[in-house]
Design a protein around this motif. Structure first.
Motif, PDB file in Angstrom:
ATOM      1  N   ILE A   1      11.854  34.093   8.250  1.00 55.59           N
ATOM      2  CA  ILE A   1      10.388  33.974   8.248  1.00 55.59           C
ATOM      3  C   ILE A   1       9.789  35.043   9.147  1.00 55.59           C
ATOM      4  O   ILE A   1       8.786  35.688   8.798  1.00 55.59           O
ATOM      5  N   TRP A   2      10.411  35.244  10.324  1.00 56.58           N
ATOM      6  CA  TRP A   2       9.918  36.252  11.259  1.00 56.58           C
ATOM      7  C   TRP A   2      10.016  37.648  10.646  1.00 56.58           C
ATOM      8  O   TRP A   2       9.081  38.455  10.766  1.00 56.58           O
ATOM      9  N   LEU A   3      11.127  37.947   9.973  1.00 57.28           N
ATOM     10  CA  LEU A   3      11.292  39.256   9.343  1.00 57.28           C
ATOM     11  C   LEU A   3      10.276  39.468   8.223  1.00 57.28           C
ATOM     12  O   LEU A   3       9.844  40.597   7.977  1.00 57.28           O
TER      13      LEU A   3
ATOM     14  N   LEU B   1       6.316  39.747  -2.818  1.00 49.99           N
ATOM     15  CA  LEU B   1       7.101  38.748  -3.536  1.00 49.99           C
ATOM     16  C   LEU B   1       8.583  39.113  -3.549  1.00 49.99           C
ATOM     17  O   LEU B   1       9.452  38.239  -3.426  1.00 49.99           O
ATOM     18  N   SER B   2       8.861  40.402  -3.675  1.00 49.33           N
ATOM     19  CA  SER B   2      10.247  40.866  -3.651  1.00 49.33           C
ATOM     20  C   SER B   2      10.882  40.626  -2.280  1.00 49.33           C
ATOM     21  O   SER B   2      12.037  40.192  -2.176  1.00 49.33           O
ATOM     22  N   GLU B   3      10.101  40.885  -1.227  1.00 43.07           N
ATOM     23  CA  GLU B   3      10.591  40.654   0.135  1.00 43.07           C
ATOM     24  C   GLU B   3      10.796  39.157   0.382  1.00 43.07           C
ATOM     25  O   GLU B   3      11.791  38.759   0.992  1.00 43.07           O
ATOM     26  N   LEU B   4       9.858  38.339  -0.097  1.00 44.82           N
ATOM     27  CA  LEU B   4       9.981  36.887   0.061  1.00 44.82           C
ATOM     28  C   LEU B   4      11.216  36.377  -0.671  1.00 44.82           C
ATOM     29  O   LEU B   4      11.959  35.530  -0.148  1.00 44.82           O
ATOM     30  N   ARG B   5      11.436  36.881  -1.862  1.00 45.19           N
ATOM     31  CA  ARG B   5      12.625  36.501  -2.653  1.00 45.19           C
ATOM     32  C   ARG B   5      13.907  36.860  -1.900  1.00 45.19           C
ATOM     33  O   ARG B   5      14.868  36.058  -1.865  1.00 45.19           O
ATOM     34  N   LYS B   6      13.922  38.016  -1.284  1.00 45.82           N
ATOM     35  CA  LYS B   6      15.093  38.451  -0.513  1.00 45.82           C
ATOM     36  C   LYS B   6      15.362  37.505   0.642  1.00 45.82           C
ATOM     37  O   LYS B   6      16.519  37.104   0.876  1.00 45.82           O
ATOM     38  N   ARG B   7      14.311  37.122   1.371  1.00 48.62           N
ATOM     39  CA  ARG B   7      14.468  36.227   2.528  1.00 48.62           C
ATOM     40  C   ARG B   7      14.942  34.846   2.092  1.00 48.62           C
ATOM     41  O   ARG B   7      15.765  34.214   2.766  1.00 48.62           O
ATOM     42  N   ILE B   8      14.420  34.356   0.965  1.00 46.80           N
ATOM     43  CA  ILE B   8      14.830  33.045   0.454  1.00 46.80           C
ATOM     44  C   ILE B   8      16.292  33.065   0.032  1.00 46.80           C
ATOM     45  O   ILE B   8      17.053  32.128   0.319  1.00 46.80           O
ATOM     46  N   ILE B   9      16.715  34.149  -0.635  1.00 45.75           N
ATOM     47  CA  ILE B   9      18.110  34.264  -1.085  1.00 45.75           C
ATOM     48  C   ILE B   9      19.060  34.291   0.108  1.00 45.75           C
ATOM     49  O   ILE B   9      20.115  33.637   0.103  1.00 45.75           O
ATOM     50  N   ILE B  10      18.691  35.035   1.155  1.00 45.42           N
ATOM     51  CA  ILE B  10      19.537  35.095   2.352  1.00 45.42           C
ATOM     52  C   ILE B  10      19.657  33.720   2.991  1.00 45.42           C
ATOM     53  O   ILE B  10      20.753  33.280   3.380  1.00 45.42           O
ATOM     54  N   THR B  11      18.537  33.020   3.094  1.00 43.39           N
ATOM     55  CA  THR B  11      18.542  31.685   3.706  1.00 43.39           C
ATOM     56  C   THR B  11      19.388  30.704   2.891  1.00 43.39           C
ATOM     57  O   THR B  11      20.200  29.961   3.440  1.00 43.39           O
ATOM     58  N   LEU B  12      19.197  30.702   1.573  1.00 45.83           N
ATOM     59  CA  LEU B  12      19.962  29.805   0.714  1.00 45.83           C
ATOM     60  C   LEU B  12      21.452  30.143   0.721  1.00 45.83           C
ATOM     61  O   LEU B  12      22.304  29.238   0.696  1.00 45.83           O
TER      62      LEU B  12
END
Length: 248
Positions: free
Chosen positions: A84-86, A12-23
């Protein structure tokens, strides 16, 4: 805290990081697009013979935000695909990491191809057809709000729909789907694509046909690509299995 809970929290922490970068990238792209929004607007209306009308002071602000948002989404697609790939990378083998990473440029190219098809092919045909229905009986009068809503609703969905081949190849490579399953669900998929086509196009038969045919061809093309990827995947697995047996 047990191991399962720890893994869930890490994911969940990794997913949150990826979402923040994308946004964050989307917001930066939105800002950059807004700086050049007048140039983009001039390009989009260059083929119009008359100026677009506005019915209120808020219309022009809305359309500038819509154009900037449209551009920002386009620029963010490859970044979102990379994130998503990361996110899934740790669960992939090295060969799968290398192969799936190569899909990212294809995803961006397909998205641009879908936008180009919607804007340069479908949009002029549908607009011309609808104008011909008015004939001499009605005075054609476009407002900036109606015109750009119509354009965006007719072009943006194609950017995502044209991602179908890349998504199918990606999921096939991961073993989530296979060409046999795609072929078995052809009728259901056709029905879903037809519903989508009718939903995103103006309510006339010609527009529906112009959208339905490319989408069905895309689905068949996706099945063909899935077969190619599936054969290569099976061949690679067999080669690795034989290699492991010789080593043992």
């Amino acid at each position: 805290m047990d191991l399962t809970e720890k893994n869930v929290i890490e994911h969940l922490s990794e997913l949150r990081k990826r979402i923040i970068i994308t946004l964050s990238f989307f917001l930066l792209s939105l800002l950059a697009s807004f700086i050049f929004v007048k140039d983009i607007h001039d390009f989009l209306v260059k083929d119009l013979h008359d100026k677009l009308a506005i019915l209120g002071p808020g219309d022009i602000l809305w359309i500038y935000m819509a154009i900037a948002g449209f551009s920002a989404i386009t620029l963010t697609i490859p970044v979102a695909a990379l994130q998503i790939w990361l996110f899934v990378k740790p669960g992939l083998k090295k060969e799968e990491q290398r192969v799936t990473l190569a899909f990212i440029p294809g995803i961006f190219i397909l998205f641009l191809s879908g936008i180009a098809f919607g804007y340069f092919v479908l949009f002029p045909i549908v607009l011309s057809f609808l104008q011909s229905l008015a004939g001499d009986q009605f005075e054609t009068f476009f407002t900036v709000d109606k015109y750009f809503r119509f354009m965006i609703n007719l072009t943006l969905p194609f950017g995502f729909l044209f991602e179908m081949p890349a998504v199918v190849m990606f999921l096939t490579r991961l073993g989530i789907i296979n060409p046999q399953r795609l072929a078995k669900t052809r009728k259901v998929s056709y029905f879903v694509l037809i519903i989508i086509s009718v939903f995103i196009t103006p309510p006339d038969f010609i527009s529906d046909i112009l959208v339905i045919i490319p989408l069905l061809l895309l689905y068949e093309f996706s099945i063909t690509l899935s077969k190619i990827v599936y054969r290569k995947k099976i061949s690679l697995e067999q080669t690795m299995l034989q290699s492991n047996e010789k080593t043992a």
